[in-house]
Design a protein around this motif. Sequence first.
Motif, PDB file in Angstrom:
ATOM      1  N   ASP A 129       0.817  -1.216   0.000  1.00  0.00           N
ATOM      2  CA  ASP A 129       0.000   0.000   0.000  1.00  0.00           C
ATOM      3  C   ASP A 129       0.849   1.263   0.000  1.00  0.00           C
ATOM      4  OD1 ASP A 129      -2.236  -1.543   0.003  1.00  0.00           O
ATOM      5  OD2 ASP A 129      -2.612  -1.393   2.153  1.00  0.00           O
ATOM      6  N   TYR A 130       2.120   1.118   0.335  1.00  0.00           N
ATOM      7  CA  TYR A 130       3.009   2.278   0.333  1.00  0.00           C
ATOM      8  C   TYR A 130       3.397   2.678  -1.087  1.00  0.00           C
ATOM      9  CZ  TYR A 130       6.381   5.429   2.526  1.00  0.00           C
ATOM     10  OH  TYR A 130       7.050   6.534   2.956  1.00  0.00           O
ATOM     11  N   GLY A 131       3.141   1.768  -2.050  1.00  0.00           N
ATOM     12  CA  GLY A 131       3.382   2.106  -3.448  1.00  0.00           C
ATOM     13  C   GLY A 131       4.778   1.844  -3.936  1.00  0.00           C
ATOM     14  N   GLN A 132       5.650   1.314  -3.083  1.00  0.00           N
ATOM     15  CA  GLN A 132       7.014   1.007  -3.499  1.00  0.00           C
ATOM     16  C   GLN A 132       7.610   0.007  -2.512  1.00  0.00           C
ATOM     17  OE1 GLN A 132       8.986   4.843  -3.166  1.00  0.00           O
ATOM     18  NE2 GLN A 132       9.768   4.312  -1.150  1.00  0.00           N
ATOM     19  N   ARG A 133       8.792  -0.506  -2.861  1.00  0.00           N
ATOM     20  CA  ARG A 133       9.482  -1.409  -1.951  1.00  0.00           C
ATOM     21  C   ARG A 133      10.023  -0.614  -0.759  1.00  0.00           C
ATOM     22  NH1 ARG A 133      11.202  -3.619  -7.078  1.00  0.00           N
ATOM     23  NH2 ARG A 133      10.498  -5.801  -7.248  1.00  0.00           N
ATOM     24  N   ILE A 134       9.773  -1.144   0.434  1.00  0.00           N
ATOM     25  CA  ILE A 134      10.374  -0.541   1.628  1.00  0.00           C
ATOM     26  C   ILE A 134      11.725  -1.181   1.898  1.00  0.00           C
ATOM     27  CG2 ILE A 134      10.110  -0.205   4.117  1.00  0.00           C
ATOM     28  CD1 ILE A 134       8.312   1.529   2.379  1.00  0.00           C
ATOM     29  N   LEU A 135      11.759  -2.518   1.851  1.00  0.00           N
ATOM     30  CA  LEU A 135      13.028  -3.222   2.004  1.00  0.00           C
ATOM     31  C   LEU A 135      13.662  -3.418   0.632  1.00  0.00           C
ATOM     32  CD1 LEU A 135      12.219  -5.987   4.645  1.00  0.00           C
ATOM     33  CD2 LEU A 135      13.387  -3.824   4.998  1.00  0.00           C
ATOM     34  N   PRO A 136      14.991  -3.276   0.539  1.00  0.00           N
ATOM     35  CA  PRO A 136      15.650  -3.505  -0.743  1.00  0.00           C
ATOM     36  C   PRO A 136      15.491  -4.958  -1.167  1.00  0.00           C
ATOM     37  CG  PRO A 136      17.265  -3.261   1.029  1.00  0.00           C
ATOM     38  CD  PRO A 136      15.933  -2.893   1.600  1.00  0.00           C
ATOM     39  N   SER A 137      15.279  -5.170  -2.449  1.00  0.00           N
ATOM     40  CA  SER A 137      15.057  -6.518  -2.965  1.00  0.00           C
ATOM     41  C   SER A 137      15.705  -6.643  -4.325  1.00  0.00           C
ATOM     42  CB  SER A 137      13.550  -6.798  -3.071  1.00  0.00           C
ATOM     43  OG  SER A 137      13.301  -8.066  -3.615  1.00  0.00           O
ATOM     44  N   GLY A 138      16.345  -7.785  -4.526  1.00  0.00           N
ATOM     45  CA  GLY A 138      16.998  -8.016  -5.807  1.00  0.00           C
ATOM     46  C   GLY A 138      17.827  -9.273  -5.738  1.00  0.00           C
ATOM     47  N   ALA A 139      18.585  -9.518  -6.777  1.00  0.00           N
ATOM     48  CA  ALA A 139      19.432 -10.708  -6.810  1.00  0.00           C
ATOM     49  C   ALA A 139      20.537 -10.586  -5.763  1.00  0.00           C
ATOM     50  CB  ALA A 139      20.029 -10.887  -8.195  1.00  0.00           C
ATOM     51  N   GLY A 140      20.923 -11.751  -5.189  1.00  0.00           N
ATOM     52  CA  GLY A 140      21.982 -11.750  -4.186  1.00  0.00           C
ATOM     53  C   GLY A 140      21.456 -11.451  -2.803  1.00  0.00           C
ATOM     54  N   ARG A 141      22.380 -11.102  -1.907  1.00  0.00           N
ATOM     55  CA  ARG A 141      22.025 -10.903  -0.502  1.00  0.00           C
ATOM     56  C   ARG A 141      21.690  -9.433  -0.268  1.00  0.00           C
ATOM     57  NH1 ARG A 141      25.732 -14.482   3.437  1.00  0.00           N
ATOM     58  NH2 ARG A 141      23.906 -14.032   4.696  1.00  0.00           N
ATOM     59  N   THR A 142      20.448  -9.148   0.055  1.00  0.00           N
ATOM     60  CA  THR A 142      20.030  -7.763   0.281  1.00  0.00           C
ATOM     61  C   THR A 142      19.862  -7.452   1.762  1.00  0.00           C
ATOM     62  OG1 THR A 142      17.723  -8.422   0.012  1.00  0.00           O
ATOM     63  CG2 THR A 142      18.871  -7.629  -1.937  1.00  0.00           C
TER      64      THR A 142
END
Length: 635
Positions: free
Chosen positions: A75-88
């Motif tokens: 509902d915030y409209g974006q990622r709050i925690l970083p997310s992607g390939a590898g260890r975030t």
Amino acid sequence: MVRDLEQYGAWRQDVLAALRGYQQAAQAAGLVDGASALRLARCVSRLADDRLSVAFVAEFSRGKSELINAIFFADYGQRILPSGAGRTTMCPTELLYDPAWGPSIRLLPIETRAQNLSTSDYRELPGAWTVLPLNLDAGGDMQDAIRQVSLTRKVSVEEAARYGLYDAEDADAQAMLDEDGLVEISMWRHAIINFPHPLLKQGLVILDTPGLNAIGTEPELTLNLIPNAHAVLFILAADTGVTRSDIEVWRNHIGADGGSGRLVVLNKIDSMWDELRGDVEVTQAIERQQASVAHLLALDAGQVFPVSAQKALVGKINHDAALLEKSRLLPLEAALFNELIPARKNIIRHQLGFDIDAILAAQQVQYGARARGIAEQLHELHSLRGKNQSVIAHMMRRIDIEKKEFDSSLFKLQATRAVFTRLSTELYTSLGMEIVRDDIDAVRLAMQRSRFFTGLRDAMRQYFERIGQNLDRSERKTNEITEMMGVMYRRFATEHGLALALPMPFSLARYRQEIDDIEAVYHKQFGTATLLTTSRVVLMEKFFDTIASRVRRSFTAANDDASAWLKVIMAPLEAQIVEYKEHLKLRLASIQRIHDATDSLEQKIAGFEASLAALERDKAQLAQLLESLRAAIAA
């Protein structure tokens, strides 16, 4: 989901308001003794500070941070925690909201692992943390601050080993070294993100763990955060399957307790979506993998939830209902909150029900004593109608004798107080914090002297044995105090007709169970080993830091409970003594004024009848408030 938490928060606030209303009315009516006042205060404090904790556990690249974003923050409209390939996520990260802090991220440096303090200990040392503000008006700035949890740095093998993050004897140790012979480690040991999101404001705490390896190397996760979480989501990935480390972590740290709120998530099912196969064929493939995971983890297939966190997040943000349904996130959310909130409500209901029953029993004793005192005075005054002065004088002498006999019995109580004080002092020789510190110092000294497994194992075995012996001695002493006070209660009840329930008992069973749980985790981690490498010795020392912190907190809580119990164990008796002395004083004064013709008999009778009517009104009001409280709890 937001609605579920909002409803839970509203329920908790309704119960809290009803509890405070009852507390204020009971105090205003004077129908609460010291023990009951303490119980009420604790109920209010416990409810006001209540939080719901959800932990996410997974190896890296399983989409754990993305799942957190999809469930809680879409509902915030974006990622709050970083997310992607590898260890975030490189360090354990808690997302919560504490109004005492502004929007910020608090970071505990990795260097603190070299000290003899656990993460919990550092929570009480704000100066040890690096604090970065969160600019809520600038999404990019906030994202940059939160990315701190993924930062790493290169250190020497010696430094990494000192932190317990490098095992030279591990077969895979060489793979951790770069071309310069350095080890990459997290920059931070722990992170706390204080973020005023509506879900977090409702008391939700989200724990994001940095991978399965951290379960074995960060004692705070193993001993505190994961076991105490109200729900744990164990995330696997459809494109990697279940590894041996997955199974070991599930069996040893998550699924072993068989508790509720433990869910398995099979993420990344979108990797199985295939336009060249029909929907039925894709569904069957997902169901086969779901059944395989359930078999490997010894679960029912219904306890494994296939989802696509990334597609669910996209579907929520873009309001794409079809994609959200295809992601299968909604059944997982329903299962999570259908287990989490009702289970937490039932725990609170059970705790409050037990306390309310005890408070009500004490209140009825208070009411009975006061009503009986007023009734006795009314009876005496009614009996004086038509009597001459000599009869009134005789009654005054009889009351005076009764008062002197009661005062005489109070001297016996003073003798009991002296014994009570001695026993209370003796209790702290086995329960006090000084002996806890001495035991911890003894283990650390033994660890310094012996770097061999047998020496370390013996030191830990003796440590837990001493804790058990101290708790046994403390339990025997509290039983002795309870028995002594029971004799005194019965004596006063018999000699003076006081309505006294036996003193409130005290048990250390809760703290004994906490210590047993800590010891069980220790044995799982180290008890089956036949030898320890140097790095495992360092890790064992780190675990002992957290064990020592947990034991200190358990004993601190036990000391607080024992101290409160010792203060209130005599409260019902003392309240009755005060009530009875006041009763005798009023009886004597009333008849004296009638004897001296300063008050009319009928006036005095009318006054006591009014007092009795007021007491009945107070009782009725408290009964009504109590019913409102019970209704709020049951809602």
